[in-house]
Design a protein around this motif. Structure first.
Motif, PDB file in Angstrom:
ATOM      1  N   SER A  27      12.660 -17.851  18.582  1.00 32.94           N
ATOM      2  CA  SER A  27      13.819 -18.213  17.756  1.00 32.94           C
ATOM      3  C   SER A  27      13.866 -17.247  16.588  1.00 32.94           C
ATOM      4  O   SER A  27      12.830 -16.761  16.128  1.00 32.94           O
ATOM      5  N   ILE A  28      15.058 -16.973  16.127  1.00 23.52           N
ATOM      6  CA  ILE A  28      15.265 -16.065  14.996  1.00 23.52           C
ATOM      7  C   ILE A  28      15.936 -16.831  13.874  1.00 23.52           C
ATOM      8  O   ILE A  28      16.988 -17.450  14.073  1.00 23.52           O
ATOM      9  N   SER A  29      15.320 -16.798  12.694  1.00 20.96           N
ATOM     10  CA  SER A  29      15.856 -17.517  11.542  1.00 20.96           C
ATOM     11  C   SER A  29      16.158 -16.539  10.412  1.00 20.96           C
ATOM     12  O   SER A  29      15.255 -15.870   9.897  1.00 20.96           O
ATOM     13  N   PHE A  30      17.422 -16.459  10.050  1.00 21.87           N
ATOM     14  CA  PHE A  30      17.838 -15.585   8.957  1.00 21.87           C
ATOM     15  C   PHE A  30      17.862 -16.359   7.643  1.00 21.87           C
ATOM     16  O   PHE A  30      18.163 -17.560   7.616  1.00 21.87           O
ATOM     17  N   THR A  31      17.551 -15.676   6.562  1.00 24.46           N
ATOM     18  CA  THR A  31      17.694 -16.269   5.239  1.00 24.46           C
ATOM     19  C   THR A  31      18.937 -15.682   4.585  1.00 24.46           C
ATOM     20  O   THR A  31      19.268 -14.506   4.779  1.00 24.46           O
ATOM     21  N   LEU A  32      19.649 -16.517   3.844  1.00 22.48           N
ATOM     22  CA  LEU A  32      20.934 -16.128   3.282  1.00 22.48           C
ATOM     23  C   LEU A  32      20.923 -16.229   1.770  1.00 22.48           C
ATOM     24  O   LEU A  32      20.212 -17.045   1.185  1.00 22.48           O
ATOM     25  N   GLU A  33      21.719 -15.389   1.145  1.00 23.37           N
ATOM     26  CA  GLU A  33      21.860 -15.410  -0.308  1.00 23.37           C
ATOM     27  C   GLU A  33      22.898 -16.463  -0.715  1.00 23.37           C
ATOM     28  O   GLU A  33      23.472 -17.146   0.126  1.00 23.37           O
ATOM     29  N   THR A  34      23.153 -16.566  -2.009  1.00 24.96           N
ATOM     30  CA  THR A  34      24.080 -17.594  -2.499  1.00 24.96           C
ATOM     31  C   THR A  34      25.508 -17.369  -2.013  1.00 24.96           C
ATOM     32  O   THR A  34      26.323 -18.295  -2.053  1.00 24.96           O
ATOM     33  N   ASP A  35      25.816 -16.149  -1.540  1.00 23.35           N
ATOM     34  CA  ASP A  35      27.155 -15.875  -1.002  1.00 23.35           C
ATOM     35  C   ASP A  35      27.225 -16.104   0.503  1.00 23.35           C
ATOM     36  O   ASP A  35      28.244 -15.824   1.136  1.00 23.35           O
ATOM     37  N   GLY A  36      26.142 -16.624   1.092  1.00 16.15           N
ATOM     38  CA  GLY A  36      26.137 -16.913   2.518  1.00 16.15           C
ATOM     39  C   GLY A  36      25.869 -15.724   3.412  1.00 16.15           C
ATOM     40  O   GLY A  36      25.907 -15.846   4.640  1.00 16.15           O
ATOM     41  N   ARG A  37      25.580 -14.561   2.812  1.00 18.68           N
ATOM     42  CA  ARG A  37      25.289 -13.364   3.598  1.00 18.68           C
ATOM     43  C   ARG A  37      23.793 -13.046   3.565  1.00 18.68           C
ATOM     44  O   ARG A  37      23.063 -13.517   2.686  1.00 18.68           O
ATOM     45  N   LEU A  38      23.352 -12.226   4.528  1.00 20.53           N
ATOM     46  CA  LEU A  38      22.001 -11.705   4.473  1.00 20.53           C
ATOM     47  C   LEU A  38      21.870 -10.789   3.264  1.00 20.53           C
ATOM     48  O   LEU A  38      22.877 -10.257   2.760  1.00 20.53           O
ATOM     49  N   HIS A  39      20.646 -10.565   2.808  1.00 17.67           N
ATOM     50  CA  HIS A  39      20.437  -9.671   1.670  1.00 17.67           C
ATOM     51  C   HIS A  39      20.938  -8.266   1.982  1.00 17.67           C
ATOM     52  O   HIS A  39      21.340  -7.514   1.089  1.00 17.67           O
ATOM     53  N   SER A  40      20.964  -7.897   3.255  1.00 14.58           N
ATOM     54  CA  SER A  40      21.461  -6.584   3.679  1.00 14.58           C
ATOM     55  C   SER A  40      22.969  -6.457   3.507  1.00 14.58           C
ATOM     56  O   SER A  40      23.514  -5.349   3.599  1.00 14.58           O
ATOM     57  N   GLY A  41      23.646  -7.574   3.277  1.00 11.88           N
ATOM     58  CA  GLY A  41      25.102  -7.573   3.145  1.00 11.88           C
ATOM     59  C   GLY A  41      25.825  -7.995   4.406  1.00 11.88           C
ATOM     60  O   GLY A  41      27.038  -8.256   4.385  1.00 11.88           O
ATOM     61  N   ASP A  42      25.119  -8.069   5.515  1.00 12.68           N
ATOM     62  CA  ASP A  42      25.735  -8.482   6.769  1.00 12.68           C
ATOM     63  C   ASP A  42      26.059  -9.970   6.748  1.00 12.68           C
ATOM     64  O   ASP A  42      25.373 -10.770   6.103  1.00 12.68           O
ATOM     65  N   THR A  43      27.081 -10.368   7.481  1.00 16.37           N
ATOM     66  CA  THR A  43      27.391 -11.784   7.614  1.00 16.37           C
ATOM     67  C   THR A  43      26.450 -12.394   8.648  1.00 16.37           C
ATOM     68  O   THR A  43      25.864 -11.696   9.484  1.00 16.37           O
ATOM     69  N   LEU A  44      26.347 -13.692   8.614  1.00 18.66           N
ATOM     70  CA  LEU A  44      25.520 -14.384   9.597  1.00 18.66           C
ATOM     71  C   LEU A  44      26.078 -14.181  10.999  1.00 18.66           C
ATOM     72  O   LEU A  44      25.323 -14.005  11.965  1.00 18.66           O
ATOM     73  N   GLN A  45      27.379 -14.194  11.115  1.00 19.47           N
ATOM     74  CA  GLN A  45      28.002 -13.957  12.415  1.00 19.47           C
ATOM     75  C   GLN A  45      27.612 -12.585  12.954  1.00 19.47           C
ATOM     76  O   GLN A  45      27.252 -12.443  14.131  1.00 19.47           O
ATOM     77  N   GLN A  46      27.694 -11.555  12.106  1.00 23.84           N
ATOM     78  CA  GLN A  46      27.305 -10.212  12.533  1.00 23.84           C
ATOM     79  C   GLN A  46      25.842 -10.174  12.966  1.00 23.84           C
ATOM     80  O   GLN A  46      25.499  -9.542  13.976  1.00 23.84           O
ATOM     81  N   ALA A  47      24.992 -10.861  12.223  1.00 27.76           N
ATOM     82  CA  ALA A  47      23.564 -10.843  12.522  1.00 27.76           C
ATOM     83  C   ALA A  47      23.278 -11.469  13.885  1.00 27.76           C
ATOM     84  O   ALA A  47      22.509 -10.924  14.689  1.00 27.76           O
ATOM     85  N   ILE A  48      23.900 -12.608  14.161  1.00 27.76           N
ATOM     86  CA  ILE A  48      23.665 -13.296  15.435  1.00 27.76           C
ATOM     87  C   ILE A  48      24.270 -12.507  16.592  1.00 27.76           C
ATOM     88  O   ILE A  48      23.605 -12.282  17.619  1.00 27.76           O
ATOM     89  N   GLU A  49      25.495 -12.062  16.431  1.00 27.96           N
ATOM     90  CA  GLU A  49      26.158 -11.369  17.533  1.00 27.96           C
ATOM     91  C   GLU A  49      25.506 -10.029  17.836  1.00 27.96           C
ATOM     92  O   GLU A  49      25.353  -9.660  19.013  1.00 27.96           O
ATOM     93  N   ARG A  50      25.094  -9.286  16.829  1.00 29.97           N
ATOM     94  CA  ARG A  50      24.444  -7.997  17.068  1.00 29.97           C
ATOM     95  C   ARG A  50      23.075  -8.178  17.699  1.00 29.97           C
ATOM     96  O   ARG A  50      22.665  -7.418  18.582  1.00 29.97           O
ATOM     97  N   THR A  51      22.333  -9.192  17.247  1.00 29.67           N
ATOM     98  CA  THR A  51      21.016  -9.443  17.826  1.00 29.67           C
ATOM     99  C   THR A  51      21.150  -9.814  19.298  1.00 29.67           C
ATOM    100  O   THR A  51      20.416  -9.300  20.155  1.00 29.67           O
TER     101      THR A  51
END
Length: 321
Positions: free
Chosen positions: A188-212
């Motif tokens: 399983s892959i668990s991303f952590t998100l900042e207060t704006d709901g994005r990864l610290h890299s700036g990517d959205t959660l949707q981008q992170a899941i779909e690209r992975t």
């Protein structure tokens, strides 16, 4: 090998809780000096092992009370090569530490598992760098090479799966999934998100899941969100798309503070357990496949109990909606 290895119950929509913030509990509730958040280092002593076992048993008691399964994660989030060397571990000693961590949970499972409370052992792996900052990035091949060693060590034990936690950029996640595929172990892959709901890299959660998923032919068993307060990412989940159905788990922080604020904090912010329970349970409105819920930093068995009481007040259990 585990009886769950080829049929993860976590994928069958049965409700599961998780344990909570082990490292923050050890540091702030028990006054333990924990360099680099390396909780596995405590397994070298009987006292340290007992502290960790009691942590798990407190959450198991909550799971038994609410008659749900529980996914227990090994204290090996920092048990990879770079972090181990900071503590003086050789490669062989680090492999042994990963094995000891699983052995402990295997004994806990033998003691406490029941038909109403199945126990799944998750071998925890963490980022090569700081979970709160991207820092130096690896490419996919580098990430696979780095994490292969720990994943191989965990795969040779009684783990049911490995779980990658607190990831903040996509290439590392892809490398981890590829390493798990080579080892033939579910991940399983668990991303952590900042207060704006994005990864610290700036990517959205949707981008992170779909690209992975695109880069690994969807090998990831499921995705999670961890180490962020529900208020930080609730809006992120208020959209449509198949990517939302890939999220089965949430391990939220107790505190509403940002990661930068938490890094500077000298006292534990454990929030309000009742509010934590209500706000985490409310995420089920947006995550239709959510069946694994629990806490991360700052949470303990109180938060877990309030969360499952809130779920029961809603619609009994995530899988029964």
């Amino acid at each position: 090998m585990s009886k769950y290895r080829n049929q993860l119950p976590l994928l069958k929509d049965r409700p599961f809780m998780t344990d909570g913030g082990l490292e923050t509990s050890l540091i702030f509730h028990h006054g333990i000096d924990l360099p680099y958040f390396a909780s596995y280092d405590l397994l070298k002593t009987e006292l340290g092992s007992a502290l960790i076992e009691r942590h798990y048993e407190r959450f198991i008691n909550v799971a038994r009370k609410h008659e749900v399964g529980i996914a227990l994660t090994t204290p090996t989030w920092r048990a990879s090569r770079d972090w181990g060397r900071k503590l003086g571990y050789s490669d062989s000693a680090l492999a042994n530490a990963n094995r000891l961590a699983v052995d402990q949970l295997a004994k806990v499972r033998c003691k406490w598992e029941s038909p109403k409370t199945p126990i799944v052992i998750v071998g925890a792996i963490g980022p090569r760098g700081d979970g709160y900052q991207v820092g130096s990035r690896m490419n996919v091949d580098e990430a696979q090479d780095y994490h292969q060693e720990q994943i191989n060590s965990l795969t040779a034990t009684q783990v049911d799966m490995v779980g990658a936690f607190t990831l903040n950029y996509i290439d590392e996640a892809i490398g981890m999934v590829r390493a798990a595929k080579v080892a033939d172990v579910p991940i399983s892959i668990s991303f952590t998100l900042e207060t704006d709901g994005r990864l610290h890299s700036g990517d959205t959660l949707q981008q992170a899941i779909e690209r992975t998923d695109a880069a690994t032919a969807g090998y990831t068993s499921f995705f999670m969100i961890n180490c962020a307060h529900p208020s930080h990412f609730e809006k992120t989940l208020q959209s449509d798309g198949e990517w939302l159905h890939r999220i089965r788990g949430v391990r939220a922080n107790a505190s509403r503070r940002s990661h930068a604020e938490l890094d500077e904090a000298e006292e534990l912010d454990d929030g309000n357990p009742l509010e934590f329970g209500e706000e985490t349970a409310a995420l089920r409105r947006f995550l239709r496949r959510l069946n694994i819920v629990g806490g991360c930093c700052g949470t303990d068995h109180r938060h877990a109990d309030e969360l499952w009481q809130a779920i029961k007040r809603g619609k009994a259990a995530p899988s029964e909606r």
